[in-house]
Write a protein that holds these residues in place. Structure first.
Motif: not given
Length: 112
Positions: A92-95, A99-104
């Motif tokens: 869950e943490m990796i997911d 998502k945060v990385k993709s957003f950034l």
């Protein structure tokens, strides 16, 4: 009130769809089904496997351990047996981080 289209979520997924999600052969999904008690798809009258979202989450965990982290099948079984909740929390943490990385990355692209 205007009509708002609802998104329909599937309840069951075919083995080909599940294999496609992980870019693996359907035979590997069938093999993992025999090796891991976590994966228990229902079968319809024709004998076709019907995977639920929970089954897919379990395939995702096994995929992570075996394909991404390099565990042997026995090592993955042992990890799931002793640290099942810990493995799920890490997934869950990796997911979330993905998502945060993709957003950034998208934000950076739009700023540039």
């Amino acid at each position: 009130m205007p009509y708002k289209e609802k998104t329909i979520e599937k309840k069951y997924y075919a083995i080909g769809e599940v294999a496609g999600m992980f870019n693996v052969a359907t035979s590997l999904i069938r093999f993992w089904e025999t090796e891991f008690d976590l994966i228990k798809p229902k079968k319809n009258r024709k004998g076709n496997r019907q995977f639920t979202k929970e089954d897919i989450e379990n395939v995702k965990i096994i995929y992570h351990l075996v394909k991404e982290r390099g565990f042997t099948l026995q090592g993955a079984k042992d990890m799931l047996r002793s640290n099942s909740d810990q493995v799920k929390d890490k997934m869950e943490m990796i997911d979330s981080l993905t998502k945060v990385k993709s957003f950034l990355q998208e934000l950076k692209k739009n700023i540039s």
